[in-house]
Design a protein around this motif. Structure first.
Motif, PDB file in Angstrom:
ATOM      1  N   ILE A 117     -81.107 -11.112 -86.558  1.00  0.00           N
ATOM      2  CA  ILE A 117     -80.555 -11.368 -85.230  1.00  0.00           C
ATOM      3  C   ILE A 117     -81.449 -12.376 -84.529  1.00  0.00           C
ATOM      4  O   ILE A 117     -82.617 -12.537 -84.879  1.00  0.00           O
ATOM      5  CB  ILE A 117     -80.428 -10.076 -84.387  1.00  0.00           C
ATOM      6  N   PRO A 118     -80.928 -13.084 -83.538  1.00  0.00           N
ATOM      7  CA  PRO A 118     -81.754 -14.083 -82.859  1.00  0.00           C
ATOM      8  C   PRO A 118     -82.814 -13.437 -81.957  1.00  0.00           C
ATOM      9  O   PRO A 118     -82.639 -12.320 -81.483  1.00  0.00           O
ATOM     10  CB  PRO A 118     -80.741 -14.874 -82.023  1.00  0.00           C
ATOM     11  N   LEU A 119     -83.894 -14.179 -81.748  1.00  0.00           N
ATOM     12  CA  LEU A 119     -84.908 -13.774 -80.784  1.00  0.00           C
ATOM     13  C   LEU A 119     -84.350 -14.100 -79.405  1.00  0.00           C
ATOM     14  O   LEU A 119     -83.919 -15.224 -79.147  1.00  0.00           O
ATOM     15  CB  LEU A 119     -86.204 -14.561 -81.034  1.00  0.00           C
ATOM     16  N   ARG A 120     -84.342 -13.123 -78.515  1.00  0.00           N
ATOM     17  CA  ARG A 120     -83.806 -13.327 -77.171  1.00  0.00           C
ATOM     18  C   ARG A 120     -84.938 -13.285 -76.148  1.00  0.00           C
ATOM     19  O   ARG A 120     -85.746 -12.363 -76.165  1.00  0.00           O
ATOM     20  CB  ARG A 120     -82.753 -12.275 -76.859  1.00  0.00           C
ATOM     21  N   TYR A 179     -85.784 -13.054 -72.162  1.00  0.00           N
ATOM     22  CA  TYR A 179     -85.193 -12.638 -70.897  1.00  0.00           C
ATOM     23  C   TYR A 179     -86.134 -12.953 -69.741  1.00  0.00           C
ATOM     24  O   TYR A 179     -87.359 -12.922 -69.888  1.00  0.00           O
ATOM     25  CB  TYR A 179     -84.910 -11.131 -70.913  1.00  0.00           C
ATOM     26  N   LEU A 224     -80.679 -13.235 -69.625  1.00  0.00           N
ATOM     27  CA  LEU A 224     -80.940 -13.938 -70.870  1.00  0.00           C
ATOM     28  C   LEU A 224     -81.228 -15.404 -70.575  1.00  0.00           C
ATOM     29  O   LEU A 224     -80.421 -16.095 -69.959  1.00  0.00           O
ATOM     30  CB  LEU A 224     -79.736 -13.813 -71.814  1.00  0.00           C
ATOM     31  N   ALA A 253     -82.796 -17.618 -73.205  1.00  0.00           N
ATOM     32  CA  ALA A 253     -82.648 -18.420 -74.412  1.00  0.00           C
ATOM     33  C   ALA A 253     -82.537 -17.522 -75.640  1.00  0.00           C
ATOM     34  O   ALA A 253     -82.959 -16.366 -75.608  1.00  0.00           O
ATOM     35  CB  ALA A 253     -83.840 -19.360 -74.569  1.00  0.00           C
ATOM     36  N   GLU A 254     -81.955 -18.088 -76.702  1.00  0.00           N
ATOM     37  CA  GLU A 254     -81.876 -17.427 -78.002  1.00  0.00           C
ATOM     38  C   GLU A 254     -82.380 -18.399 -79.051  1.00  0.00           C
ATOM     39  O   GLU A 254     -82.046 -19.582 -79.016  1.00  0.00           O
ATOM     40  CB  GLU A 254     -80.433 -17.053 -78.357  1.00  0.00           C
ATOM     41  N   PHE A 255     -83.196 -17.891 -79.972  1.00  0.00           N
ATOM     42  CA  PHE A 255     -83.732 -18.717 -81.045  1.00  0.00           C
ATOM     43  C   PHE A 255     -83.477 -18.020 -82.374  1.00  0.00           C
ATOM     44  O   PHE A 255     -83.618 -16.816 -82.480  1.00  0.00           O
ATOM     45  CB  PHE A 255     -85.247 -18.923 -80.873  1.00  0.00           C
ATOM     46  N   GLY A 256     -83.135 -18.801 -83.384  1.00  0.00           N
ATOM     47  CA  GLY A 256     -82.941 -18.247 -84.719  1.00  0.00           C
ATOM     48  C   GLY A 256     -81.746 -18.864 -85.404  1.00  0.00           C
ATOM     49  O   GLY A 256     -80.888 -19.481 -84.775  1.00  0.00           O
ATOM     50  N   ARG A 267     -76.648 -16.193 -85.071  1.00  0.00           N
ATOM     51  CA  ARG A 267     -76.289 -15.834 -83.695  1.00  0.00           C
ATOM     52  C   ARG A 267     -75.367 -14.617 -83.703  1.00  0.00           C
ATOM     53  O   ARG A 267     -74.339 -14.613 -83.074  1.00  0.00           O
ATOM     54  CB  ARG A 267     -75.585 -16.997 -83.005  1.00  0.00           C
ATOM     55  N   ILE A 325     -74.574 -10.380 -83.426  1.00  0.00           N
ATOM     56  CA  ILE A 325     -74.953  -9.114 -82.816  1.00  0.00           C
ATOM     57  C   ILE A 325     -74.399  -8.037 -83.737  1.00  0.00           C
ATOM     58  O   ILE A 325     -73.195  -7.768 -83.718  1.00  0.00           O
ATOM     59  CB  ILE A 325     -74.350  -8.953 -81.405  1.00  0.00           C
TER      60      ILE A 325
END
Length: 167
Positions: free
Chosen positions: A28-31, A33, A39, A41-44, A47, A49
């Motif tokens: 799962i992406p790194l979120r 907050y 939220l 940003a998301e990295f990875g 994408r 869940i």
């Protein structure tokens, strides 16, 4: 029958333990907050869940079963009719136009094997699928729908479908 037993005892010890699927952690992406809990940003690479079996809408499951494996609840992980149909197609056309893979076999291939189209891989896939039938069908479907990409893009459900808003 003797040949099938010999093949099984030759190949099975070299295959991974299907029980490891029970501990599968999906990427799962790194979120990131904000301090307010928003939220940022998301990295990875992925994408996704991951969802639990009870969160998957039944119409989605029904659609995949109709398209991919309509006899999912009737076979032991391997649909012998499908394999016979694929073998007949190979014999009559000379090309591998049908694979005969069930959802369980696709999970086995995608978690443990490569995508190379060889008879050895297909035999390994069959053995793993038969061993995976110790799982509940719902567990296999959950792994399938959470991990495998369908038509190259995957299934994307808005979060509100999976986890209704409490507002």
């Amino acid at each position: 029958m003797v040949a099938a037993i010999v093949v099984y005892f030759f190949l099975a010890p070299k295959l991974p333990d299907t029980k490891t699927l029970k501990q599968t952690q999906l990427q799962i992406p790194l979120r990131i907050y904000s301090s307010e809990g928003l939220l940022m940003a998301e990295f990875g690479e992925k994408r996704r869940i991951p969802v639990e079996a009870k969160e998957i809408p039944q119409p989605l499951i029904d659609a995949f079963l109709a398209a991919e494996d309509d006899r999912f609840y009737q076979h032991p992980g391997v649909d012998y009719q499908g394999i016979i149909r694929a073998a007949y197609s190979l014999l009559t056309t000379g090309s591998k136009t049908q694979g005969g893979s069930t959802i369980t076999m696709q999970v086995a291939r995608n978690f443990f094997l490569s995508n190379e189209k060889t008879y050895l891989r297909k035999l390994n896939e069959i053995i793993l699928a038969l061993e995976m039938e110790q799982f509940i069908e719902r567990e296999i479907l959950t792994l399938y729908l959470n991990k495998l990409l369908v038509v190259g893009y995957g299934v994307v459900l808005p979060p509100c479908v999976l986890r209704p808003s409490t507002e």
